[in-house]
Structure formats: structure tokens, C-alpha cells
Design a protein around this motif. Structure first.
Motif, PDB file in Angstrom:
ATOM      1  N   ALA A 137       0.852  -1.189   0.000  1.00 27.60           N
ATOM      2  CA  ALA A 137       0.000   0.000   0.000  1.00 27.60           C
ATOM      3  C   ALA A 137       0.883   1.231   0.000  1.00 27.60           C
ATOM      4  O   ALA A 137       2.021   1.199   0.486  1.00 27.60           O
ATOM      5  CB  ALA A 137      -0.930   0.010   1.215  1.00 27.60           C
ATOM      6  N   SER A 138       0.340   2.308  -0.555  1.00 25.74           N
ATOM      7  CA  SER A 138       1.097   3.566  -0.549  1.00 25.74           C
ATOM      8  C   SER A 138       0.857   4.271   0.784  1.00 25.74           C
ATOM      9  O   SER A 138       0.354   5.389   0.848  1.00 25.74           O
ATOM     10  CB  SER A 138       0.687   4.451  -1.732  1.00 25.74           C
ATOM     11  OG  SER A 138      -0.713   4.677  -1.729  1.00 25.74           O
ATOM     12  N   VAL A 155       4.895   1.095  -0.232  1.00 20.95           N
ATOM     13  CA  VAL A 155       5.516   1.561  -1.464  1.00 20.95           C
ATOM     14  C   VAL A 155       5.239   3.055  -1.588  1.00 20.95           C
ATOM     15  O   VAL A 155       4.349   3.589  -0.934  1.00 20.95           O
ATOM     16  CB  VAL A 155       4.963   0.826  -2.709  1.00 20.95           C
ATOM     17  CG1 VAL A 155       5.328  -0.643  -2.669  1.00 20.95           C
ATOM     18  CG2 VAL A 155       3.443   1.003  -2.831  1.00 20.95           C
ATOM     19  N   VAL A 156       6.027   3.745  -2.402  1.00 22.64           N
ATOM     20  CA  VAL A 156       5.801   5.174  -2.628  1.00 22.64           C
ATOM     21  C   VAL A 156       4.851   5.335  -3.812  1.00 22.64           C
ATOM     22  O   VAL A 156       4.500   4.378  -4.493  1.00 22.64           O
ATOM     23  CB  VAL A 156       7.127   5.926  -2.860  1.00 22.64           C
ATOM     24  CG1 VAL A 156       8.000   5.845  -1.617  1.00 22.64           C
ATOM     25  CG2 VAL A 156       7.886   5.385  -4.068  1.00 22.64           C
ATOM     26  N   ARG A 157       4.434   6.582  -4.064  1.00 24.03           N
ATOM     27  CA  ARG A 157       3.391   6.824  -5.064  1.00 24.03           C
ATOM     28  C   ARG A 157       3.803   6.399  -6.472  1.00 24.03           C
ATOM     29  O   ARG A 157       2.989   5.892  -7.246  1.00 24.03           O
ATOM     30  CB  ARG A 157       2.999   8.302  -5.042  1.00 24.03           C
ATOM     31  CG  ARG A 157       2.341   8.725  -3.741  1.00 24.03           C
ATOM     32  CD  ARG A 157       2.068  10.221  -3.702  1.00 24.03           C
ATOM     33  NE  ARG A 157       1.537  10.626  -2.395  1.00 24.03           N
ATOM     34  CZ  ARG A 157       1.173  11.861  -2.102  1.00 24.03           C
ATOM     35  NH1 ARG A 157       1.289  12.821  -3.013  1.00 24.03           N
ATOM     36  NH2 ARG A 157       0.695  12.149  -0.907  1.00 24.03           N
ATOM     37  N   THR A 158       5.067   6.603  -6.802  1.00 20.44           N
ATOM     38  CA  THR A 158       5.533   6.184  -8.129  1.00 20.44           C
ATOM     39  C   THR A 158       5.410   4.679  -8.283  1.00 20.44           C
ATOM     40  O   THR A 158       5.029   4.180  -9.353  1.00 20.44           O
ATOM     41  CB  THR A 158       6.989   6.632  -8.356  1.00 20.44           C
ATOM     42  OG1 THR A 158       7.064   8.056  -8.245  1.00 20.44           O
ATOM     43  CG2 THR A 158       7.489   6.208  -9.728  1.00 20.44           C
ATOM     44  N   ASP A 159       5.725   3.941  -7.207  1.00 22.78           N
ATOM     45  CA  ASP A 159       5.563   2.486  -7.240  1.00 22.78           C
ATOM     46  C   ASP A 159       4.105   2.115  -7.468  1.00 22.78           C
ATOM     47  O   ASP A 159       3.793   1.214  -8.258  1.00 22.78           O
ATOM     48  CB  ASP A 159       6.014   1.863  -5.918  1.00 22.78           C
ATOM     49  CG  ASP A 159       7.489   2.044  -5.644  1.00 22.78           C
ATOM     50  OD1 ASP A 159       8.291   1.747  -6.531  1.00 22.78           O
ATOM     51  OD2 ASP A 159       7.838   2.477  -4.537  1.00 22.78           O
ATOM     52  N   ASN A 597      14.202   3.987   3.972  1.00 17.07           N
ATOM     53  CA  ASN A 597      13.532   3.208   2.930  1.00 17.07           C
ATOM     54  C   ASN A 597      12.985   4.095   1.819  1.00 17.07           C
ATOM     55  O   ASN A 597      13.084   3.763   0.636  1.00 17.07           O
ATOM     56  CB  ASN A 597      12.393   2.390   3.552  1.00 17.07           C
ATOM     57  CG  ASN A 597      11.664   1.550   2.524  1.00 17.07           C
ATOM     58  OD1 ASN A 597      12.272   0.770   1.801  1.00 17.07           O
ATOM     59  ND2 ASN A 597      10.356   1.713   2.436  1.00 17.07           N
ATOM     60  N   ILE A 598      12.410   5.246   2.191  1.00 15.38           N
ATOM     61  CA  ILE A 598      11.832   6.123   1.167  1.00 15.38           C
ATOM     62  C   ILE A 598      12.918   6.664   0.247  1.00 15.38           C
ATOM     63  O   ILE A 598      12.756   6.724  -0.973  1.00 15.38           O
ATOM     64  CB  ILE A 598      11.025   7.261   1.816  1.00 15.38           C
ATOM     65  CG1 ILE A 598       9.723   6.712   2.415  1.00 15.38           C
ATOM     66  CG2 ILE A 598      10.708   8.359   0.811  1.00 15.38           C
ATOM     67  CD1 ILE A 598       8.871   7.739   3.110  1.00 15.38           C
ATOM     68  N   PHE A 599      14.075   7.053   0.827  1.00 18.84           N
ATOM     69  CA  PHE A 599      15.161   7.537  -0.022  1.00 18.84           C
ATOM     70  C   PHE A 599      15.649   6.421  -0.946  1.00 18.84           C
ATOM     71  O   PHE A 599      15.915   6.652  -2.134  1.00 18.84           O
ATOM     72  CB  PHE A 599      16.332   8.046   0.823  1.00 18.84           C
ATOM     73  CG  PHE A 599      17.492   8.533  -0.003  1.00 18.84           C
ATOM     74  CD1 PHE A 599      17.515   9.831  -0.484  1.00 18.84           C
ATOM     75  CD2 PHE A 599      18.547   7.688  -0.331  1.00 18.84           C
ATOM     76  CE1 PHE A 599      18.564  10.285  -1.277  1.00 18.84           C
ATOM     77  CE2 PHE A 599      19.608   8.120  -1.114  1.00 18.84           C
ATOM     78  CZ  PHE A 599      19.611   9.430  -1.583  1.00 18.84           C
ATOM     79  N   SER A 600      15.751   5.218  -0.409  1.00 19.53           N
ATOM     80  CA  SER A 600      16.213   4.092  -1.215  1.00 19.53           C
ATOM     81  C   SER A 600      15.281   3.858  -2.401  1.00 19.53           C
ATOM     82  O   SER A 600      15.721   3.682  -3.547  1.00 19.53           O
ATOM     83  CB  SER A 600      16.288   2.829  -0.349  1.00 19.53           C
ATOM     84  OG  SER A 600      16.737   1.730  -1.099  1.00 19.53           O
TER      85      SER A 600
END
Length: 689
Positions: A137-138, A155-159, A597-600
Motif C-alpha cells: 500500500a502507498s 511503497v511510494v506513489r511512483t511504485d 527506505n523512502i530515499f532508497s
């Protein structure tokens, strides 16, 4: 101080079994090389069973359309919910909500409107998050699904946009920590007490960016609601997932669920439960599975805990806090953490211990106690059982089923100078209202008792009973990886080379520049004042890169250098410019002890390569421990990353100089190489379309 490290740097990769996390990822990985067995450190393309997004569904939809997608690849994979800002009736917010609903209808996506409940609770109730599947989920609290034995991770929005368009995205399998919950939990202690204790006892980033697998000799006695709470707050503990095993307790929970929803549910039915029972008999961690570390806590030694103020890593017994006479102004029983039926019932037991609704413990006159069920189904059940009436009669203030004050939206927020105690998951400064307020976290029973007492206190005080004895928590850490010898006659090592795609470099080389600091945040990497300026040129991005960290960075670093920093690099906001600024500066690779994690994710999504090499950080810190402090230091050390052999070599003075470190790293498969070659995830998606 103990460090959390990714133990990918072994000289050879022993063939070994898989832990449960790796097995689930294996099941949902796509386009793997023939015979490939996945392990921690590997980059894989995943096709999750489901992907949920909430109020951020419209930003995801905009990105989806921006990259040229016109239809959802698999509408059975996607779930849209409205839960965060449901009290906001402004035209702007309602327009966004209508846009999300219309998008869902157009593409045949499952949609749950405002008031149905919090997205994560819906994913649980409606069977999207199901044992032994992988559901994303985002939203950072996707870890919740682990309470059901589903591998849930954010996951982030792009994912999310990539999943909508292609059905898949990428994931690097984290190191996996085994957390043993041994002993039997005292009857008055709840799941919230367990996770608050874990966050407080193991508060040195031991599980940062790890996947967690819970084990223990009495797990079957832990109710599913407790497991969901614990898994939910593994996010605050720093983990990327928190996975419980499939056992009789879980199977029985699904049988009970089936009685409630009837036989025709598309995801929870006799067949899916029977199939689960059969699969769970063999789908378990292998005996020779490898774990990065093992943490042990004795549940029988726990008591009521509260964390705070304004930090989940500060944990105290409620008994000790009660002695400090901490007056509270507001209390909250809301959120995806603790607003299920058992949580509301626990509160009602403190409010009405005799069961006689005419004999109620009232909320203190100066306290505002806000309640919101995790879903409309939970509220309906609470009303039918008389639980809701007890809470209202005590003076609780009801809110609609949604996130509300947990995320700092809607009614009842903390004002400057106020103190609150909440059964939510985050008490960061300013999250639930004013930055000048103090927030504590506790279990539903502790929050309710505190609301009645008007100060932080325990249920025992309200009920007039003795506190259970407490002599300190028993906990242990086994920091070293648990190794298992290869079975006799088995091949000792994996030697297959990684395939290299055309256009991707076989070797990545450069001089190391050391930025010696932990927790370098995204504001330090890319100043916030530029974040929402859409016309910043590449040249300006390069110029301001790391400006807030060190003004001399610009003068010391040149294109082609490899930046090395400490642990938890890239913490803070989700701005993608923290990654793209590095690329603008001409930096092809960033190395750290560990990454946010978000930066990665933002790095790979924007074609910036990253490597975690904790051993290198320790070497550099030892080398310069007596040298004058420099925020940015040219080291004279060079790296050669042999992508084909998944190996890095660090040498002195030149690429051909004396070798000071040689070690294996996670395999960068063709799936990730393709994303980098295309220029990032969005460009990869466009190519697929």
C-alpha cells in the motif's frame, strides 16, 4: 551502541534455505532467472496480490496518467479507500474524493467510500491482505497485514502508479530479523503493551529497514487483534514488515470471520481457508534459513507501558508515569492500530466493569476523550453489543471511522500546551496537533483509565485492584547472523554471474568522498525551500545539493565521485529531489551504512544507484577518528563495483592500489538494471506501455 546493519557482505554466498519472508517474495517475484532462489539483498520485480491507496489515490492517478497510462493493468489487484481527511467537507477535498471515485469506477477498481473505514482495516476485513500473500500500500502502515501472515510493506506513489499501469514494481529483500516472543503474556496486558515495550527496549535501530518474523512458544495464545497492533507498529520500530506465522489461532479467526460474512465472499470462503490450511503445513521457514539477528523478549515479564512524550523510543511503565501525576487534556481511541472491536471492548470494560450501564466510570470533566471505530463494521458490531453506548454514556466523543486526529486532521487535535494520550501509533512532535503539545501512546485500557483519572494512570487504579508484580523486562539480542552449515554433499557456493543488460555498466568505479554523519536528512541533501519550485534547473539542483549539510560539499565533490555517508541516510520527507539532486551533481552511486527506505526507493525510481556497506563506514571512521573534523572529506580510496559478480573492492590511492575491503553485495538483477537503463521507474513504465 548496537547498530542495525545489512549483512550482505560475506565473502561467499552459501546455498541455504529460505526464511518465510523470502519464500513469500519468491512466490510474488516475476521474471526471475531460471532456478534463481531469492535471498535478503536481492533486487526483484514483484507482482503483489494487491495494492491499496487511500486519499493519495488521486496523486497516484495523476502520476499514472502523466506517464502515459490509459488503463489499469489488473483492476482486481487495486484497492482505493477514502479514510484520512474524511471530516474535511471543503469543495477542494470533496472534488478530490469525487475524482478518486470516478477513476475507480472508470477502471473497475474496488472502491470504499469515506465512512467505510480505515484502508488497512478494510484490507483485513475484506480479505485482500490474506495469509502468505504479498500485499502493498502507498502508506507506511502496510506492515499491519503481517498480523495475518501476509507480507505487507509500503511503497511510494511512483511504485503504486507503476503497479496500476504494469502490475508490478521492484523491491530489495531486506535483512530479516527473528523476534521471539517467549513466555505467556499476563492476562491484563495487551498487544499494544508488547510493541511499546519492544520499541522502548530495542531502541537503537536494531530492526531499522529489516523485515521481521515473529516466533515464540505461546504465539497461539496471542489474539489476532494483538498481532495486528504489533505488526502495525513495527513501522514505528523502524521495520519494513512484521510477519506473524500462520497457526491454528489464525485459521480459527478466518472460520469465525466466515460465519459473519457468509459463504459467498470472493476472497474469504471455504475454499480459500481450506487451501490455506493445506499450504500452511509446508509453507514455512526452512530449518537452515538465515536471519540477520535474533531479538528475544519474555512476555511474562511485561506490564502496562506508555511511550513518550513525543517519541515511540521512550518507553516507561504506566506505574512509574502515574507517580509523576501527568495531567492530560485529551485522550484518543482511534486509528488502524487500536480501534477494532476488542479495543473498544477493552475500553468499555474499564468504563463499565460491572456490566451495568447505570454504573459508569465517567471521563474526567477536564478531559476530551475521542473515539472512532476502525471501520463501519466495527462500529456496527460495537453498537449491537452495547459497547458503543457505554463509551458514549461515559462522555466519549465519537468521530467517523477514519484516521482523523492520528494524522492531525479533523476535530479534537492537541492544542499548544496540552497533553494527550492515544492508542494510535505515532506521537511525533506536532503530528496530532500543535508542535507545543505533548503526546503519549498507550493501550486502549491505559488510555481509557487515564481519561477517567484525568492523568496518566493504569486500569488497576480505576478498577481498585492490585497491579501485577513487575521486576523489569527480560530481553536479549543476538546481533551476529545465525549461520547454518551447508548439508553434506551440497554445493557450497552460488557462482552464477549476474547477467548484464546492454547499456548497463559491468563495473561502477570512482573515488570515495566521505560525509561522516548519521541521519543525514532530505533537507540536508536538498533544501526544502526548493522542493515545491517546479522550474529549478539541473544546474541549480547540482549547486544546492547537500547545501544544508555542508557548504563546502560543492567545492570538494566533482562529477563521477562516489558519496559515502553514515547510517539512515536520507531520512525525513519523501521528496524525490533528494535523489535527483545527487544525479544532477554527477554522482552515480551513493553508499551508506543504511538508507531510509523512502530515499532508497526514490533513488532507484529515479535511476540513482545505492549500496549499503556498513563495514566500509566502520573502516572510514576508524581511519579518521583522530583527524580534524571535516563534514565532507576526500578519502583517496576507490571503489570498483563488479556488478556481474555482485562484489565490491575498495582500494587505496587508485583502482589498482592495495585492497582494504572485498565483499559480496546484493545481486542487481536485470529487472533493476532495466529500470536504471531506462532512466527510472516512470520511464520504464512508459516503455512497457
Amino acid at each position: 551502541m548496537l547498530r542495525t546493519t545489512r549483512n550482505f557482505h560475506h565473502t561467499s554466498r552459501l546455498l541455504r534455505g529460505q526464511n518465510l519472508t523470502e519464500k513469500i517474495v519468491q512466490s510474488y517475484a516475476v521474471n526471475l532467472p531460471k532456478g534463481k532462489i531469492v535471498h535478503s539483498g536481492d533486487y526483484v520485480s514483484i507482482q503483489p496480490a494487491h495494492c491499496m491507496s487511500h486519499d493519495n489515490s488521486w496523486p497516484v492517478a495523476l502520476k499514472f496518467m502523466q506517464i502515459g497510462a490509459t488503463r489499469v493493468k489488473n483492476n482486481r489487484q487495486i484497492v482505493n479507500t477514502l479514510d484520512h481527511d474524511i471530516q474535511n467537507m471543503s469543495e477542494k477535498n470533496q472534488t478530490k474524493y469525487r475524482n478518486i471515485e470516478n477513476f475507480a469506477k472508470k477502471h473497475g477498481v474496488d472502491f470504499y467510500p469515506a465512512g467505510r473505514g480505515i484502508g488497512h482495516q478494510i484490507m483485513v476485513e475484506e480479505g485482500y491482505a490474506f495469509p502468505l500473500n504479498m500485499t502493498v500500500a502507498s502508506d507506511s502502515h502496510s506492515n499491519t497485514y503481517g498480523g495475518l501472515g501476509s507480507l505487507g510493506t509500503p511503497v511510494v506513489r511512483t511504485d503504486a502508479a507503476a503497479i496500476w499501469a504494469t502490475g508490478q514494481t521492484w523491491w530489495q529483500i531486506p535483512p530479516v530479523a527473528k523476534v521471539e516472543l517467549k513466555g505467556e503474556l499476563p492476562s491484563t496486558i495487551a498487544g499494544k503493551d508488547i510493541i511499546v515495550a519492544l520499541c522502548g527496549v530495542f531502541n537503537k535501530d536494531q530492526v531499522l529497514n529489516h523485515a521481521i518474523e515473529f516466533t515464540g512458544d505461546s504465539l497461539e495464545k496471542l489474539p489476532i487483534d494483538y498481532r495486528l497492533t504489533i505488526a502495525n507498529m513495527t513501522t514505528e520500530w523502524g521495520a519494513l514488515s512484521g510477519l506473524f506465522p500462520v497457526d491454528k489461532t489464525l485459521i480459527n479467526w478466518y472460520h469465525d470471520r466466515l460465519k459473519k460474512i457468509g459463504p459467498s465472499h470472493p476472497r474469504i470462503n471455504e475454499k480459500t481457508i481450506k487451501d490455506l490450511e493445506i499450504k500452511a503445513q509446508t509453507f514455512k521457514a526452512d530449518e537452515d534459513a538465515k536471519y540477520a539477528k535474533k531479538l528475544v523478549i519474555d512476555l511474562s515479564t511485561l506490564t502496562h507501558y506508555a511511550s513518550g512524550p513525543n517519541s515511540v523510543k521512550i518507553s516507561n511503565t504506566v506505574k512509574d508515569l502515574a507517580k509523576q501525576n501527568i495531567k492530560i487534556d485529551k485522550a484518543y481511541l482511534v486509528s488502524c492500530t487500536n480501534a477494532r472491536l476488542s479495543d473498544l471492548d477493552a475500553a468499555a470494560d474499564i468504563i463499565c466493569p460491572t456490566g451495568d450501564i447505570n454504573r459508569i466510570n465517567k471521563v474526567a470533566d477536564h478531559v476530551e476523550f475521542y473515539i472512532a471505530a476502525a471501520s463501519s463494521e466495527v462500529e456496527k458490531d460495537a453498537r449491537e453489543l452495547g459497547i458503543w453506548d457505554k463509551l458514549l454514556k461515559a462522555g466519549c466523543r465519537p468521530l467517523p471511522s477514519g484516521c482523523g486526529p492520528c494524522i492531525g486532521l479533523g476535530a479534537g487535535l492537541l492544542e499548544a500546551g496540552e497533553v494527550g494520550i492515544s492508542a494510535t501509533n505515532r506521537n511525533f512532535k506536532g503530528r496530532m496537533g500543535s508542535k507545543d503539545a505533548l503526546a503519549y501512546l498507550g493501550s486502549p485500557a491505559v488510555v481509557t483509565a487515564s481519561a477517567i483519572l484525568g492523568r496518566i494512570g493504569s486500569p488497576a487504579e480505576v478498577l481498585g485492584v492490585e497491579e501485577p508484580p513487575f521486576n523489569g523486562v527480560k530481553a536479549e539480542v543476538y546481533e551476529e547472523p545465525i549461520e547454518h552449515a551447508a548439508t553434506e554433499g551440497a554445493a557450497s557456493f552460488e557462482t552464477a554471474a549476474v547477467e548484464i543488460l546492454e547499456g548497463f555498466p559491468r563495473h561502477i568505479e570512482g573515488e570515495l568522498v566521505f560525509c561522516d554523519a548519521d541521519n543525514v536528512n532530505t533537507d540536508g541533501i536538498y533544501p526544502g525551500k526548493y522542493t515545491y519550485q517546479d522550474d529549478v534547473s539541473k544546474e541549480t539542483m547540482a549547486k544546492v545539493c547537500m547545501e544544508n549539510y555542508d557548504a563546502e560539499f560543492q567545492n570538494k565533490v566533482k562529477a563521477g565521485d562516489i558519496v559515502v555517508s553514515g547510517f539512515n541516510f536520507g531520512t525525513g520527507s519523501s521528496r524525490e529531489q533528494a535523489a535527483t539532486a545527487m544525479l544532477a551533481k554527477g554522482i552515480p552511486l551513493v553508499i551508506s551504512g543504511s538508507f531510509s527506505n523512502i530515499f532508497s526507493r526514490n533513488s532507484i525510481n529515479n535511476a540513482l544507484l545505492t549500496l549499503e556497506i556498513p563495514a566500509l563506514i566502520e573502516i572510514l571512521r576508524a581511519k579518521y577518528k583522530d583527524a580534524p573534523k571535516e563534514l565532507t572529506r576526500r578519502t583517496g580510496l576507490f571503489i570498483k563495483w563488479d556488478v556481474s559478480n555482485a562484489e565490491v573492492i575498495i582500494s587505496e590511492n587508485s583502482l589498482d592500489g592495495p585492497v582494504i575491503l572485498r565483499q559480496k553485495v546484493g545481486e542487481l538483477g536485470t529487472n533493476l538494471q532495466e529500470i536504471i537503463v531506462k532512466g527510472g521507474l516512470e520511464e520504464w513504465v512508459k516503455a512497457q506501455l
